[in-house]
Design a protein around this motif. Structure first.
Motif, PDB file in Angstrom:
ATOM      1  N   LEU A  11       0.855  -1.189   0.000  1.00  0.00           N
ATOM      2  CA  LEU A  11       0.000   0.000   0.000  1.00  0.00           C
ATOM      3  C   LEU A  11       0.890   1.238   0.000  1.00  0.00           C
ATOM      4  O   LEU A  11       1.809   1.349   0.821  1.00  0.00           O
ATOM      5  CB  LEU A  11      -0.894  -0.005   1.235  1.00  0.00           C
ATOM      6  N   VAL A  12       0.614   2.157  -0.891  1.00  0.00           N
ATOM      7  CA  VAL A  12       1.397   3.386  -0.983  1.00  0.00           C
ATOM      8  C   VAL A  12       0.464   4.535  -1.299  1.00  0.00           C
ATOM      9  O   VAL A  12      -0.569   4.355  -1.960  1.00  0.00           O
ATOM     10  CB  VAL A  12       2.496   3.236  -2.067  1.00  0.00           C
ATOM     11  N   GLN A  13       0.838   5.709  -0.825  1.00  0.00           N
ATOM     12  CA  GLN A  13       0.029   6.894  -1.094  1.00  0.00           C
ATOM     13  C   GLN A  13       0.285   7.405  -2.505  1.00  0.00           C
ATOM     14  O   GLN A  13       1.358   7.173  -3.081  1.00  0.00           O
ATOM     15  CB  GLN A  13       0.359   7.981  -0.086  1.00  0.00           C
ATOM     16  N   PRO A  14      -0.683   8.109  -3.059  1.00  0.00           N
ATOM     17  CA  PRO A  14      -0.452   8.730  -4.382  1.00  0.00           C
ATOM     18  C   PRO A  14       0.796   9.601  -4.363  1.00  0.00           C
ATOM     19  O   PRO A  14       1.042  10.331  -3.395  1.00  0.00           O
ATOM     20  CB  PRO A  14      -1.717   9.558  -4.587  1.00  0.00           C
ATOM     21  N   GLY A  15       1.572   9.492  -5.425  1.00  0.00           N
ATOM     22  CA  GLY A  15       2.836  10.210  -5.515  1.00  0.00           C
ATOM     23  C   GLY A  15       4.017   9.452  -4.962  1.00  0.00           C
ATOM     24  O   GLY A  15       5.171   9.860  -5.140  1.00  0.00           O
ATOM     25  N   LEU A  86       3.318   7.280  -8.261  1.00  0.00           N
ATOM     26  CA  LEU A  86       2.194   6.353  -8.387  1.00  0.00           C
ATOM     27  C   LEU A  86       0.862   7.068  -8.277  1.00  0.00           C
ATOM     28  O   LEU A  86       0.711   8.049  -7.528  1.00  0.00           O
ATOM     29  CB  LEU A  86       2.305   5.254  -7.339  1.00  0.00           C
ATOM     30  N   LYS A  87      -0.090   6.547  -9.031  1.00  0.00           N
ATOM     31  CA  LYS A  87      -1.437   7.102  -9.089  1.00  0.00           C
ATOM     32  C   LYS A  87      -2.440   6.037  -8.653  1.00  0.00           C
ATOM     33  O   LYS A  87      -2.164   4.833  -8.782  1.00  0.00           O
ATOM     34  CB  LYS A  87      -1.756   7.526 -10.523  1.00  0.00           C
ATOM     35  N   VAL A 122      -2.627   1.874  -4.495  1.00  0.00           N
ATOM     36  CA  VAL A 122      -2.263   3.288  -4.366  1.00  0.00           C
ATOM     37  C   VAL A 122      -3.490   4.028  -3.848  1.00  0.00           C
ATOM     38  O   VAL A 122      -4.479   4.180  -4.562  1.00  0.00           O
ATOM     39  CB  VAL A 122      -1.799   3.876  -5.702  1.00  0.00           C
ATOM     40  N   SER A 123      -3.406   4.470  -2.608  1.00  0.00           N
ATOM     41  CA  SER A 123      -4.577   5.061  -1.976  1.00  0.00           C
ATOM     42  C   SER A 123      -4.144   5.878  -0.768  1.00  0.00           C
ATOM     43  O   SER A 123      -3.119   5.621  -0.142  1.00  0.00           O
ATOM     44  CB  SER A 123      -5.544   3.964  -1.534  1.00  0.00           C
ATOM     45  N   THR A 124      -5.002   6.859  -0.423  1.00  0.00           N
ATOM     46  CA  THR A 124      -4.791   7.626   0.797  1.00  0.00           C
ATOM     47  C   THR A 124      -5.427   6.903   1.973  1.00  0.00           C
ATOM     48  O   THR A 124      -5.294   7.331   3.118  1.00  0.00           O
ATOM     49  CB  THR A 124      -5.375   9.022   0.675  1.00  0.00           C
TER      50      THR A 124
END
Length: 124
Positions: A11-15, A86-87, A122-124
């Motif tokens: 899991l990673v945040q946008p950008g 990432l988007k 990819v999500s907040t």
């Protein structure tokens, strides 16, 4: 028998960035051209990137060009996909695959051996 195992998803945040790894065993790795594909929920599996057996040529889908980098280490039988900027639309299961064919590297049917995939979200 060739075995392909992906790792590095998460899991990673946008950008943000992630680096996927793909380990290949069996066969002669330096004979294989390699590809990365991805499949989002409810969508077809799509080609992302490919790299020639020597690493001398790389190819990217327009959607990831300039953000993703494919590379390989033939001494370690490894292929990598560095994903930057990432988007949310990059969210998918990412698959690594091998082929000895030199044409059609954008096509799923060109590849012979596939891994089980690694999830990238990819999500907040």
């Amino acid at each position: 028998q060739v075995q392909v195992v992906e790792s590095g998803g998460g899991l990673v945040q946008p950008g943000g960035s992630l680096r996927l790894s793909c380990a290949v065993s069996g066969g002669t790795f330096s004979n294989y051209n390699m590809g990365w594909f991805r499949q989002a929920p409810g969508k077809e599996r799509e080609w992302v990137a490919a790299i020639w057996w020597s690493g001398g040529s790389t190819y990217y889908a327009d959607s990831v060009k300039g953000r993703f980098t494919i590379s390989r280490d033939n001494a370690k039988n490894m292929v990598y996909l560095q994903m930057n900027s990432l988007k949310p639309e990059d969210t998918a299961v990412y698959y690594c695959a091998t082929t000895q064919r030199g044409l059609g590297l954008r096509l799923r049917g060109t590849y012979d051996y596939w891994g089980q995939g690694t999830q990238v979200t990819v999500s907040t």
